[in-house]
Design a protein around this motif. Structure first.
Motif, PDB file in Angstrom:
ATOM      1  N   THR A 170      15.205   4.450   5.977  1.00  0.00           N
ATOM      2  CA  THR A 170      16.415   3.785   6.472  1.00  0.00           C
ATOM      3  C   THR A 170      16.081   3.050   7.763  1.00  0.00           C
ATOM      4  N   SER A 171      16.820   1.988   8.018  1.00  0.00           N
ATOM      5  CA  SER A 171      16.678   1.263   9.288  1.00  0.00           C
ATOM      6  C   SER A 171      18.059   0.825   9.751  1.00  0.00           C
ATOM      7  N   VAL A 172      18.248   0.870  11.064  1.00  0.00           N
ATOM      8  CA  VAL A 172      19.512   0.481  11.683  1.00  0.00           C
ATOM      9  C   VAL A 172      19.190  -0.411  12.874  1.00  0.00           C
ATOM     10  N   SER A 173      19.960  -1.477  13.060  1.00  0.00           N
ATOM     11  CA  SER A 173      19.698  -2.379  14.186  1.00  0.00           C
ATOM     12  C   SER A 173      21.002  -2.953  14.728  1.00  0.00           C
ATOM     13  N   SER A 174      20.956  -3.363  15.988  1.00  0.00           N
ATOM     14  CA  SER A 174      22.058  -4.097  16.619  1.00  0.00           C
ATOM     15  C   SER A 174      21.461  -5.120  17.562  1.00  0.00           C
ATOM     16  N   SER A 175      22.149  -6.261  17.719  1.00  0.00           N
ATOM     17  CA  SER A 175      21.664  -7.292  18.640  1.00  0.00           C
ATOM     18  C   SER A 175      22.839  -8.044  19.224  1.00  0.00           C
ATOM     19  N   VAL A 176      22.591  -8.692  20.350  1.00  0.00           N
ATOM     20  CA  VAL A 176      23.628  -9.495  20.987  1.00  0.00           C
ATOM     21  C   VAL A 176      22.983 -10.651  21.732  1.00  0.00           C
ATOM     22  N   SER A 177      23.639 -11.796  21.726  1.00  0.00           N
ATOM     23  CA  SER A 177      23.243 -12.927  22.577  1.00  0.00           C
ATOM     24  C   SER A 177      24.506 -13.392  23.286  1.00  0.00           C
ATOM     25  N   ALA A 178      24.398 -13.576  24.601  1.00  0.00           N
ATOM     26  CA  ALA A 178      25.584 -13.880  25.406  1.00  0.00           C
ATOM     27  C   ALA A 178      25.235 -14.859  26.511  1.00  0.00           C
ATOM     28  N   ILE A 179      26.265 -15.497  27.043  1.00  0.00           N
ATOM     29  CA  ILE A 179      26.084 -16.549  28.045  1.00  0.00           C
ATOM     30  C   ILE A 179      26.757 -16.158  29.352  1.00  0.00           C
ATOM     31  N   ALA A 180      26.020 -16.355  30.455  1.00  0.00           N
ATOM     32  CA  ALA A 180      26.561 -16.153  31.801  1.00  0.00           C
ATOM     33  C   ALA A 180      26.751 -17.514  32.457  1.00  0.00           C
ATOM     34  N   GLU A 181      27.810 -17.636  33.272  1.00  0.00           N
ATOM     35  CA  GLU A 181      28.099 -18.900  33.954  1.00  0.00           C
ATOM     36  C   GLU A 181      28.460 -18.638  35.409  1.00  0.00           C
ATOM     37  N   ALA A 182      27.990 -19.545  36.281  1.00  0.00           N
ATOM     38  CA  ALA A 182      28.344 -19.480  37.703  1.00  0.00           C
ATOM     39  C   ALA A 182      27.930 -20.779  38.373  1.00  0.00           C
ATOM     40  N   ASP A 183      28.827 -21.342  39.174  1.00  0.00           N
ATOM     41  CA  ASP A 183      28.542 -22.544  39.964  1.00  0.00           C
ATOM     42  C   ASP A 183      27.973 -23.679  39.107  1.00  0.00           C
ATOM     43  N   GLY A 184      28.556 -23.861  37.932  1.00  0.00           N
ATOM     44  CA  GLY A 184      28.138 -24.958  37.074  1.00  0.00           C
ATOM     45  C   GLY A 184      26.869 -24.717  36.290  1.00  0.00           C
ATOM     46  N   ASP A 185      26.288 -23.545  36.450  1.00  0.00           N
ATOM     47  CA  ASP A 185      25.062 -23.218  35.729  1.00  0.00           C
ATOM     48  C   ASP A 185      25.384 -22.214  34.628  1.00  0.00           C
ATOM     49  N   SER A 186      24.687 -22.304  33.513  1.00  0.00           N
ATOM     50  CA  SER A 186      24.858 -21.324  32.436  1.00  0.00           C
ATOM     51  C   SER A 186      23.493 -20.910  31.908  1.00  0.00           C
ATOM     52  N   GLN A 187      23.377 -19.627  31.593  1.00  0.00           N
ATOM     53  CA  GLN A 187      22.125 -19.081  31.075  1.00  0.00           C
ATOM     54  C   GLN A 187      22.448 -18.105  29.960  1.00  0.00           C
ATOM     55  N   MET A 188      21.547 -18.041  28.988  1.00  0.00           N
ATOM     56  CA  MET A 188      21.751 -17.127  27.871  1.00  0.00           C
ATOM     57  C   MET A 188      20.815 -15.934  27.979  1.00  0.00           C
ATOM     58  N   GLY A 189      21.325 -14.766  27.602  1.00  0.00           N
ATOM     59  CA  GLY A 189      20.505 -13.571  27.541  1.00  0.00           C
ATOM     60  C   GLY A 189      20.699 -12.888  26.191  1.00  0.00           C
ATOM     61  N   TRP A 190      19.717 -12.140  25.756  1.00  0.00           N
ATOM     62  CA  TRP A 190      19.808 -11.460  24.462  1.00  0.00           C
ATOM     63  C   TRP A 190      19.023 -10.155  24.524  1.00  0.00           C
ATOM     64  N   ASP A 191      19.329  -9.288  23.604  1.00  0.00           N
ATOM     65  CA  ASP A 191      18.529  -8.089  23.425  1.00  0.00           C
ATOM     66  C   ASP A 191      18.887  -7.468  22.077  1.00  0.00           C
ATOM     67  N   PHE A 192      18.071  -6.529  21.644  1.00  0.00           N
ATOM     68  CA  PHE A 192      18.332  -5.853  20.371  1.00  0.00           C
ATOM     69  C   PHE A 192      17.736  -4.455  20.420  1.00  0.00           C
ATOM     70  N   GLY A 193      18.145  -3.639  19.475  1.00  0.00           N
ATOM     71  CA  GLY A 193      17.582  -2.313  19.340  1.00  0.00           C
ATOM     72  C   GLY A 193      17.480  -1.956  17.866  1.00  0.00           C
TER      73      GLY A 193
END
Length: 445
Positions: A170-193
């Motif tokens: 069996t295998s189980v996984s989860s992941s997420v990708s999300a965006i942060a914003e501040a002062d006109g700048d935006s960056q994406m971060g992600w991770d999984f397990g």
């Protein structure tokens, strides 16, 4: 599906055909994939594929075919197609099947409780991950995708020389990708397990790391071009190691496509590096009792104290070199022809903490992301790719940086490793700890 009964039916059909050997692989799985957005289920996919793949040898030719139907007429047609392939393929004396052998006894491959977890709980995990990443920091503004996935699979293999084995996992996984914003700048971060168990995936840790990646790069600045000491975090080290992985395959060596060819016994890597491929590693994504053709998985040390010790083999390439298979035949289910590949391929942990790797660096770079590493030349090892990360000043991580590129040669990079971290992490079937590099060319503006 009763694997034994189905294999027996296929063998009865083989009895009426003129062939010199065969292999039967049967597989079934139960797969679930969920994606959520804005606290609503966006995608819900469920499947239960089943099928059989066969290889037959006739003379010195090998043929392959598969069927997702187990009806008698479809199985007969599959065999006929495989025989046509064997008869028309260029003859090769190394086409063959492995002999029986003892398989390792592995534990922890199956979560027996997974089937009892409700669909609501599985959807809830993806929803919780989305909530957690947004709650990590007020600058986290949007989740692009939050997922949950699982598989419960069974594999059976038998050949005409007496090989027979089966396993379930069996295998189980989860992941997420999300965006942060501040002062006109935006960056994406992600991770999984991932884990073999439902309880083995820590969504709070996934959310924390993803949010940290996104918010950490807000306000990133460009820097001037420099050659400096560098620390590659475990993700970047893994990305680079993955490019090198095919060079350890005997198939690449035999075809003249490996930069490691004819260099066995040479110290090509830093003395502190130990690289291995371990198909029996506890909790590994590539961990099973045997490989894609029924050869026992094992732990193969490829690089020890920086010295290249051996290559990886399947049955065919082992025959070519007069070696024994290392259990490195892989296949993408019953529809896939066996081919060479790694299992759990990684650089072993060192003894230095991540912070210790920064010590003594007056001005350098921590590389946390690379873009386009797949464009590296797999034969020469040369690479030039976009990157992002942080400045290291007087032994401390300071400002985020963007718009940089790193360049060099993969072998020279691994040869110049002067510190190995203790934070080994796998990204799929490949893993590495953070690495400190003596000097790296970093292009800025």
């Amino acid at each position: 599906m009763d694997f034994q009964e189905t294999a027996g039916r296929i063998e009865k059909l083989f009895a009426s055909r003129a062939l010199d050997g065969y292999e039967i692989m049967l597989g079934s799985s139960r797969n679930l994939s969920i994606e959520v957005k804005e606290q609503k289920v966006d995608t819900f996919k469920f499947s239960q594929p089943v099928g059989v793949g066969i290889r037959v040898r006739k003379g010195a030719g090998m043929g392959f075919s598969y069927s997702t139907s187990l009806e008698e007429a479809d199985l007969a047609r599959m065999i006929d197609n495989a025989l046509i392939g064997a008869e028309t393929q260029t003859p090769d004396a190394c086409h063959g099947f492995p002999l029986p052998q003892e398989y390792p006894v592995l534990t922890g491959l199956v979560d027996e409780d997974l089937a009892g977890v409700s669909e609501e709980a599985k959807i809830g995990r993806a929803l919780e991950l989305e909530r957690l990443v947004l709650a990590e920091d007020p600058r986290m503004r949007k989740v692009r995708k939050s997922t949950y996935g699982e598989a419960d699979y069974r594999v059976f293999i038998r050949n005409s020389l007496g090989v027979e084995g089966n396993y379930r996992g069996t295998s189980v996984s989860s992941s997420v990708s999300a965006i942060a914003e501040a002062d006109g700048d935006s960056q994406m971060g992600w991770d999984f397990g991932f884990s073999t168990r439902f309880a083995g995936v820590d969504v709070a840790a996934i959310a924390r790391i993803a949010a940290g990646k996104a918010t950490g790069l807000l306000g990133a600045q460009k820097i001037i071009t420099m050659r400096c000491p560098a620390v590659l975090d475990n993700y970047v080290a893994t990305e680079i190691l993955e490019v090198l992985a095919p060079a350890f395959l005997a198939e690449s060596v035999q075809k003249g496509k490996s930069l490691l060819a004819r260099r066995l016994g040479e110290r090509l890597f830093a003395p502190g590096l130990r690289i291995r491929d371990d198909g029996t590693l506890a909790g590994g994504m590539g961990t099973t009792p045997f490989d894609g053709e029924g050869v026992a998985h094992r732990n193969t040390v490829l690089v020890e104290e920086g010295v290249l010790r051996c290559f990886l083999y399947d049955t065919y390439c082992a025959c070519k070199d007069g070696e024994a298979s290392t259990g490195n035949s892989v296949r993408s289910g019953v529809k896939g022809v066996p081919h060479m590949g790694v299992t759990n391929f990684f650089i072993e942990n060192g003894s230095r903490s991540r912070n210790d790797l920064f010590a003594g660096i007056e001005r350098g770079i921590l590389v946390t992301d690379v873009m386009g590493m797949h464009t590296a030349n797999p034969i020469s090892g040369d690479f030039s790719v976009g990157a992002a990360g942080f400045l290291i000043e007087r032994g401390e991580v300071t400002a985020p940086v963007k718009g940089i590129a790193i360049a060099g040669n993969i072998l020279e990079l691994f040869r110049s490793v002067e510190g190995v971290g203790d934070d080994l992490r796998f990204y799929g079937g490949v893993g590495a700890p953070s690495l400190r590099i003596a000097a790296l060319d970093v292009s800025g503006h």
